[in-house]
Design an enzyme around this catalytic site. Structure first.
Site, PDB file in Angstrom:
ATOM      1  CG  HIS A  97      -0.786   3.448   3.586  1.00 22.83           C
ATOM      2  ND1 HIS A  97      -0.806   2.281   4.330  1.00 22.83           N
ATOM      3  CD2 HIS A  97      -2.060   3.906   3.589  1.00 22.83           C
ATOM      4  CE1 HIS A  97      -2.035   2.043   4.745  1.00 22.83           C
ATOM      5  NE2 HIS A  97      -2.816   3.026   4.327  1.00 22.83           N
ATOM      6  CG  HIS A 151      -4.755   7.728   3.203  1.00 18.71           C
ATOM      7  ND1 HIS A 151      -5.615   7.049   2.375  1.00 18.71           N
ATOM      8  CD2 HIS A 151      -4.429   6.852   4.196  1.00 18.71           C
ATOM      9  CE1 HIS A 151      -5.813   5.825   2.851  1.00 18.71           C
ATOM     10  NE2 HIS A 151      -5.099   5.683   3.956  1.00 18.71           N
ATOM     11  CB  CYS A 206       5.660  -5.669  -0.250  1.00 21.55           C
ATOM     12  SG  CYS A 206       6.243  -5.098   1.366  1.00 21.55           S
ATOM     13  CG  HIS A 229       6.445  -4.785   5.302  1.00 21.24           C
ATOM     14  ND1 HIS A 229       5.252  -4.731   4.610  1.00 21.24           N
ATOM     15  CD2 HIS A 229       6.133  -5.193   6.546  1.00 21.24           C
ATOM     16  CE1 HIS A 229       4.274  -5.099   5.401  1.00 21.24           C
ATOM     17  NE2 HIS A 229       4.780  -5.396   6.587  1.00 21.24           N
TER      18      HIS A 229
HETATM   19  P1  DGP Z   1      -5.844   2.241   5.160  1.00 20.42           P
HETATM   20  O1  DGP Z   1      -7.257   2.111   5.656  1.00 20.42           O
HETATM   21  O2  DGP Z   1      -5.182   3.494   5.684  1.00 20.42           O
HETATM   22  O3  DGP Z   1      -5.033   0.990   5.384  1.00 20.42           O
HETATM   23  O4  DGP Z   1      -5.988   2.484   3.601  1.00 20.42           O
HETATM   24  C1  DGP Z   1      -5.584   1.604   2.631  1.00 20.42           C
HETATM   25  C2  DGP Z   1      -5.908   2.258   1.307  1.00 20.42           C
HETATM   26  O5  DGP Z   1      -5.280   1.517   0.297  1.00 20.42           O
HETATM   27  C3  DGP Z   1      -7.380   2.305   0.968  1.00 20.42           C
HETATM   28  O6  DGP Z   1      -7.784   3.672   0.832  1.00 20.42           O
HETATM   29  C4  DGP Z   1      -7.515   1.585  -0.346  1.00 20.42           C
HETATM   30  C5  DGP Z   1      -6.097   1.473  -0.835  1.00 20.42           C
HETATM   31  N1  DGP Z   1      -5.792   0.217  -1.492  1.00 20.42           N
HETATM   32  C6  DGP Z   1      -5.979  -1.024  -1.005  1.00 20.42           C
HETATM   33  N2  DGP Z   1      -5.585  -1.947  -1.886  1.00 20.42           N
HETATM   34  C7  DGP Z   1      -5.115  -1.260  -2.964  1.00 20.42           C
HETATM   35  C8  DGP Z   1      -4.555  -1.664  -4.208  1.00 20.42           C
HETATM   36  O7  DGP Z   1      -4.382  -2.836  -4.517  1.00 20.42           O
HETATM   37  N3  DGP Z   1      -4.196  -0.665  -5.063  1.00 20.42           N
HETATM   38  C9  DGP Z   1      -4.353   0.662  -4.760  1.00 20.42           C
HETATM   39  N4  DGP Z   1      -3.974   1.552  -5.665  1.00 20.42           N
HETATM   40  N5  DGP Z   1      -4.870   1.070  -3.590  1.00 20.42           N
HETATM   41  C10 DGP Z   1      -5.248   0.111  -2.712  1.00 20.42           C
END
Ligand code: DGP
Length: 114
Positions: free
Chosen positions: A100, A102, A7, A46
């Site tokens: 989210h 990937h 968020c 959210h």
């Molecule tokens: P998940 O395990 O599916 O919740 O993956 C969360 C992903 O988010 C992980 O691959 C790393 C990424 N991530 C976490 N914090 C940040 C951030 O502050 N910035 C960015 N660009 N990615 C983030």
């Protein structure tokens, strides 16, 4: 959600390598890439995980997949192949509790994943 990092990124309060942004959906590079191309696509709203989606989110979901395709084309992984996934809950190691997707590409992606 005030404390949710995604968020905060959506509101521009936290930096990110933003690849796409509109009123409903954003995409930015994953901070911990698992492939040469690894970005995340998510709703500004959210929503905790895919478990919380309802039929009312049909248009939003379709927009998310539109953005996945737009960014994948820009990043040049659409043609060669890519993986799109969403982790749900603890066993899947969902760390950020904001829905989210990937999107990974740019190398051979093995199956099954770890
Ligand atoms: P998940 O395990 O599916 O919740 O993956 C969360 C992903 O988010 C992980 O691959 C790393 C990424 N991530 C976490 N914090 C940040 C951030 O502050 N910035 C960015 N660009 N990615 C983030």
């Amino acid at each position: 959600m005030e404390e949710c990092i995604f968020c905060k990124i959506a509101r521009g309060e936290m930096a990110s390598d933003m690849l796409y942004s509109d009123d409903d959906v954003i995409a930015f590079r994953d901070i911990n890439p698992q492939a040469p191309v690894h970005f995340l696509v998510l709703p500004r709203e959210h929503i905790v995980s895919a478990l919380d989606l309802t039929p009312d989110d049909a248009v939003l979901l379709s927009r998310i997949f539109e953005v996945i395709n737009i960014v994948a084309e820009k990043e040049d992984i659409a043609e060669s192949g890519m993986r799109v996934l969403t982790n749900v809950g603890r066993a899947a190691e969902q760390i950020v509790l904001h829905l989210h997707f990937h999107v990974l590409g740019g190398r051979r992606l093995h199956w099954p994943p770890g």
